[in-house]
Structures are given as structure tokens and as C-alpha cells.
Design a protein around this motif. Structure first.
Motif, mmCIF file in Angstrom:
data_model
loop_
_atom_site.group_PDB
_atom_site.id
_atom_site.type_symbol
_atom_site.label_atom_id
_atom_site.label_comp_id
_atom_site.label_asym_id
_atom_site.label_seq_id
_atom_site.Cartn_x
_atom_site.Cartn_y
_atom_site.Cartn_z
ATOM 1 N N ASP A 24 0.946 -1.202 0.179
ATOM 2 C CA ASP A 24 0.112 -0.023 0.018
ATOM 3 C C ASP A 24 0.790 1.107 0.098
ATOM 4 O O ASP A 24 0.586 2.173 -0.631
ATOM 5 N N PRO A 76 -4.296 -3.289 4.100
ATOM 6 C CA PRO A 76 -4.374 -1.842 3.794
ATOM 7 C C PRO A 76 -3.453 -1.011 4.888
ATOM 8 O O PRO A 76 -3.413 -1.446 6.133
ATOM 9 N N ASP A 81 -3.317 2.833 6.694
ATOM 10 C CA ASP A 81 -4.034 4.140 7.127
ATOM 11 C C ASP A 81 -2.732 5.104 7.495
ATOM 12 O O ASP A 81 -2.194 4.871 8.329
#
Length: 282
Positions: free
Chosen positions: A160, A221, A223
Motif C-alpha cells: 500500500d 491496507p 492508514d
């Protein structure tokens, strides 16, 4: 033909240390590739050749690569600076200000090196001028199998924090540029510090792990507003790839230059098995 690949060398990460970690890792890979009887026909170095784009690091890189007993063909990545690269590698062809060229002496296989650097940006770049050059080159030999060497892969690979994406303007332009040219068989890339392969628009994309430290494999993922202490960079052994063109397909192998513990060798005890396996080929 056997094409070696190294990538993401990042020489000069420790600019005041002539015996820096990344230089030792590069030297280890070069020594491994240069072993008698194992050397490739050529070596491509797919960008992020140095870490800060400075001239002294390119000077030391040139010194390190001079030990290769085979030709070395580099491209530039997002950590490179063209002006300094050109100063220390003046023999590498330039097209319209970009490090783009055809590798000579490759027989029935054609190898085109393209420039995906936009200085000041981590991700890739590909503009109309670069597209025009690539279009013209591909039009010259529509029936000759072609490999494109570049730093940035033009698709999402799943890591990511390093990923680009196929919807980025540069990737869309690159995809449109090569789409009419069925002779493009594969892309050889760097940038992601991991060994990865993918099928993309009918073309095989391979990414080689780096000689510098690798990226941790984590496909979850991320953040950017919530640090989660996941590993990002790891000190796996320095890596390289060997791409074998057999006249029909490009077959890619990935390895490291670390110690490999031998569990079996080709001695008389293995001879019967080898004969049996090779005898089945007919």
C-alpha cells in the motif's frame, strides 16, 4: 540469452561511509553474478542506482560496476538525478533529454530501456515526448520480440505505501503507448524492493528484489493517519534476477547472494535420478 538484473542499489545512503552497508551488498551480488560459468550475457540495473542523486555516489557506483565482466545497462529511478547520472555514465544514450535507448547486440530479442523519472516525485512518470520515442522505436520492428526495461511498474502490486496504480495518468499513457504493439512480451522493473510477477494487459511484468534492504511483505491496507508498527524495511540478503530468453519465452528466476545450504549435489548417488529426469524430455 541470459539477462541479469539488479535494482534499487541506493548507493550513498550513508554518504560519509566509503564502506557503507549498501555498497557491501552490491559488491556481494556482483561477485556472485561474476562467478565463472554463471555470468549472464549482460546486466540491467533498473533504477534508484544511488540514494541522493549526488555525483560522488555515481562515481562510486561506476567503480563498483567496473568489476562486472559483462556489459551493464542502467536506467534511472526516482532517487536518481539525470544530470549527475549523465556526467558519470556519458556512454549511456540519451533521447530528447531522457535516459532512453535500445540495448545493442541482443540478437533476435530487442531490449528497450525507458525513463520513468520525474525529479521530486517518488512515483513514476511518462510524458508525450517519452511516448513518442517509444512509439517510434516499437514501430521499427513490429515482428521482433521486445522487452521493456523501466524502474516503476505501471500497475498496483499490493504494497500500500509504495503502490502506484493503473489509473495514474503516466501509467495510462504508457499502457496506451504499448497496447498496439503485440511484440512487447515483458516489462522488467524495480522500485518495490521485492520479487513480484504479474500479468498485465497481456504482458508479463516482473519486479526484482533490491540489492539494498528489502520491503517487508505486508499486503494489508495501510492508514497513513494510524501508525500500526508494522515492519516496512527488512535486511533480507541482497537479491538479483536472471531472465532467460530461450527464443520463445522470457523465464525469470530470482535469488539472493546469501549463503545457500546445500542438501544434495550432483555426484554418483544422484546420477540415476538425473538420467531418468532428463531422459523423459524426449
Amino acid at each position: 540469452m541470459l539477462i541479469g538484473q539488479i535494482t534499487d542499489i541506493h548507493l550513498g545512503f550513508e554518504p560519509d561511509n566509503p564502506a557503507e552497508f549498501n555498497r557491501k551488498r552490491l559488491d556481494q551480488v556482483i561477485a556472485y553474478l561474476a562467478r565463472p560459468g554463471h555470468a549472464p550475457d549482460m546486466l540491467v540495473a533498473t533504477g534508484d542506482l544511488v540514494d541522493r542523486g549526488d555525483g560522488d555516489s555515481y562515481r562510486r557506483l561506476r567503480n563498483a560496476l567496473s568489476l562486472c565482466p559483462f556489459p551493464v545497462w542502467p536506467c534511472v529511478g526516482n532517487h536518481d538525478i539525470r544530470e549527475n547520472f549523465i556526467q558519470y555514465f556519458p556512454e549511456i544514450p540519451i533521447a530528447d533529454g531522457f535516459v532512453q535507448y535500445e540495448v545493442p547486440g541482443t540478437g533476435d530479442l530487442r531490449i528497450l530501456v525507458i525513463d520513468t523519472l520525474e525529479e521530486g516525485r517518488h512515483g513514476g512518470s511518462f510524458c508525450e515526448r517519452r511516448a513518442a520515442w517509444l512509439t517510434a522505436r516499437l514501430a521499427e520492428a513490429p515482428d521482433r520480440p521486445t522487452i521493456i526495461v523501466m524502474h516503476h511498474p505501471p500497475l498496483e502490486m499490493g504494497i500500500d505505501w509504495m503502490d502506484g496504480g493503473p489509473s495514474e495518468p503516466w501509467a495510462m499513457l504508457f499502457a496506451a503507448t504499448i497496447a498496439p504493439h503485440a511484440q512487447v512480451r515483458a516489462l522488467i522493473c524495480g522500485h518495490l524492493h521485492r520479487s513480484i510477477s504479474a500479468a498485465w494487459n497481456g504482458v508479463t511484468v516482473t519486479v526484482c528484489s533490491s540489492t539494498a534492504p528489502q520491503l517487508a511483505l505486508d499486503l494489508s491496507p495501510m492508514d497513513p493517519d494510524r501508525p500500526d508498527n508494522r515492519p516496512m524495511i527488512i535486511a533480507d540478503p541482497p537479491a538479483y534476477a536472471l531472465h532467460r530468453w530461450n527464443g520463445r519465452e522470457l523465464v525469470s528466476h530470482f535469488d539472493t547472494s546469501g549463503e545457500h545450504v546445500m542438501l544434495a549435489k550432483f555426484d554418483p548417488s544422484m546420477q540415476a535420478l538425473v538420467r531418468e529426469l532428463m531422459g523423459e524430455r524426449g
